[in-house]
Design an enzyme around this catalytic site. Sequence first.
Site, PDB file in Angstrom:
ATOM      1  N   ASP A   1       0.852  -1.197   0.000  1.00  0.00           N
ATOM      2  CA  ASP A   1       0.000   0.000   0.000  1.00  0.00           C
ATOM      3  C   ASP A   1       0.887   1.247   0.000  1.00  0.00           C
ATOM      4  OD1 ASP A   1      -2.320   1.449  -0.139  1.00  0.00           O
ATOM      5  OD2 ASP A   1      -3.136   0.757   1.768  1.00  0.00           O
ATOM      6  N   ASP A   2       0.291   2.367  -0.369  1.00  0.00           N
ATOM      7  CA  ASP A   2       1.082   3.596  -0.394  1.00  0.00           C
ATOM      8  C   ASP A   2       1.450   4.066   1.003  1.00  0.00           C
ATOM      9  OD1 ASP A   2      -1.579   4.193   0.145  1.00  0.00           O
ATOM     10  OD2 ASP A   2      -1.744   5.820  -1.303  1.00  0.00           O
TER      11      ASP A   2
ATOM     12  N   ASP B   1      -1.951   4.886   7.923  1.00  0.00           N
ATOM     13  CA  ASP B   1      -2.242   6.051   8.753  1.00  0.00           C
ATOM     14  C   ASP B   1      -2.710   5.577  10.126  1.00  0.00           C
ATOM     15  OD1 ASP B   1      -3.497   8.297   9.980  1.00  0.00           O
ATOM     16  OD2 ASP B   1      -3.744   9.275   8.054  1.00  0.00           O
TER      17      ASP B   1
HETATM   18  O1  LIG Z   1      -4.332   3.401   7.816  1.00  0.00           O
HETATM   19  P1  LIG Z   1      -5.654   3.978   7.396  1.00  0.00           P
HETATM   20  O2  LIG Z   1      -6.148   5.046   8.342  1.00  0.00           O
HETATM   21  O3  LIG Z   1      -6.687   2.925   7.160  1.00  0.00           O
HETATM   22  O4  LIG Z   1      -5.413   4.800   6.052  1.00  0.00           O
HETATM   23  C1  LIG Z   1      -4.587   4.357   5.016  1.00  0.00           C
HETATM   24  C2  LIG Z   1      -5.351   4.113   3.757  1.00  0.00           C
HETATM   25  O5  LIG Z   1      -6.025   5.321   3.356  1.00  0.00           O
HETATM   26  C3  LIG Z   1      -5.759   5.580   1.984  1.00  0.00           C
HETATM   27  O6  LIG Z   1      -6.645   4.893   1.143  1.00  0.00           O
HETATM   28  P2  LIG Z   1      -8.156   5.358   0.899  1.00  0.00           P
HETATM   29  O7  LIG Z   1      -9.046   4.535   1.787  1.00  0.00           O
HETATM   30  O8  LIG Z   1      -8.240   6.831   1.067  1.00  0.00           O
HETATM   31  O9  LIG Z   1      -8.485   4.920  -0.583  1.00  0.00           O
HETATM   32  P3  LIG Z   1      -7.654   5.048  -1.936  1.00  0.00           P
HETATM   33  O10 LIG Z   1      -6.407   4.199  -1.777  1.00  0.00           O
HETATM   34  O11 LIG Z   1      -8.569   4.496  -2.971  1.00  0.00           O
HETATM   35  O12 LIG Z   1      -7.306   6.488  -2.151  1.00  0.00           O
HETATM   36  C4  LIG Z   1      -4.372   5.020   1.777  1.00  0.00           C
HETATM   37  O13 LIG Z   1      -4.152   4.713   0.388  1.00  0.00           O
HETATM   38  C5  LIG Z   1      -4.385   3.773   2.617  1.00  0.00           C
HETATM   39  O14 LIG Z   1      -4.874   2.660   1.885  1.00  0.00           O
HETATM   40  N1  LIG Z   2      -3.490  10.973   0.356  1.00  0.00           N
HETATM   41  C1  LIG Z   2      -3.600  10.554   1.634  1.00  0.00           C
HETATM   42  N2  LIG Z   2      -4.515   9.638   1.955  1.00  0.00           N
HETATM   43  C2  LIG Z   2      -4.566   9.243   3.250  1.00  0.00           C
HETATM   44  N3  LIG Z   2      -5.378   8.349   3.837  1.00  0.00           N
HETATM   45  C3  LIG Z   2      -5.071   8.330   5.157  1.00  0.00           C
HETATM   46  N4  LIG Z   2      -4.073   9.171   5.423  1.00  0.00           N
HETATM   47  C4  LIG Z   2      -3.736   9.759   4.243  1.00  0.00           C
HETATM   48  C5  LIG Z   2      -2.757  10.752   3.868  1.00  0.00           C
HETATM   49  O1  LIG Z   2      -1.971  11.262   4.680  1.00  0.00           O
HETATM   50  N5  LIG Z   2      -2.746  11.098   2.550  1.00  0.00           N
HETATM   51 MG   LIG Z   3      -5.683   3.282  -0.073  1.00  0.00          MG
END
Ligand SMILES: O=P(O)(O)OC[C@H]1O[C@H](OP(=O)(O)OP(=O)(O)O)[C@H](O)[C@@H]1O
Ligand SMILES: Nc1nc2[nH]cnc2c(=O)[nH]1
Ligand SMILES: [Mg+2]
Length: 167
Positions: A101-102, A105
């Site tokens: 994952d990127d 958080d």
């Molecule tokens: O540790 P957490 O608090 O769960 O947050 C982290 C997740 O939040 C973001 O995804 P998001 O759910 O925003 O979806 P996306 O990847 O489609 O942008 C990010 O890419 C992680 O997958």
């Molecule tokens: N782009 C982005 N997405 C998130 N989802 C939870 N935390 C983050 C953050 O710091 N940046």
């Molecule tokens: Mg995500």
Amino acid sequence: MSDRLPHEKGFHVSWDQLHRDARALAWRLQGHGPEGGWRAVVAITRGGMAPAMIVSRELDIRTVDTISVKSYNHQTQAEPVIIKHPDADVVGDGTGVLIVDDLVDTGRTLEVVRAAMPKAHVATVYAKPKGRPMVDTFITEVSQDTWIFFPWDMALQYVKPYHGTDD
Ligand SMILES: O=P(O)(O)OC[C@H]1O[C@H](OP(=O)(O)OP(=O)(O)O)[C@H](O)[C@@H]1O
Ligand SMILES: Nc1nc2[nH]cnc2c(=O)[nH]1
Ligand SMILES: [Mg+2]
């Protein structure tokens, strides 16, 4: 994003920086898989897809699948739910699987992903302190009050010069 505010700081990541950091992640993961190496990569959509592509290229892993996790808001509490699972024949219990994952958080997303593949290795490019215990390998830590801006969410735009006029 509004439910996750306020964030004091912003950490802006360019495509170039993302590429370097994802490569650094691959470098760290190389040779750390089980005997026989990593079997497959599972990207957590959508943010994990670009890092997963780079990691799988660097480590020559051709089997790549996805898991989709959606955070639903019930009275301000975000409850993540898996809306698409990876192929069970490919991932099994997660042995030899690299989940990418990127960022992590709060760690809520990884909590549900880990429950689905308990033996997988979890790697993120960026990590915040709350979610760190949910990750096996990551590259850069930022503080909890930092919002990470990714290149796919940004565009180049004009910025006014410091001296205050437009020419
Ligand atoms: O540790 P957490 O608090 O769960 O947050 C982290 C997740 O939040 C973001 O995804 P998001 O759910 O925003 O979806 P996306 O990847 O489609 O942008 C990010 O890419 C992680 O997958
Ligand atoms: N782009 C982005 N997405 C998130 N989802 C939870 N935390 C983050 C953050 O710091 N940046
Ligand atoms: Mg995500």
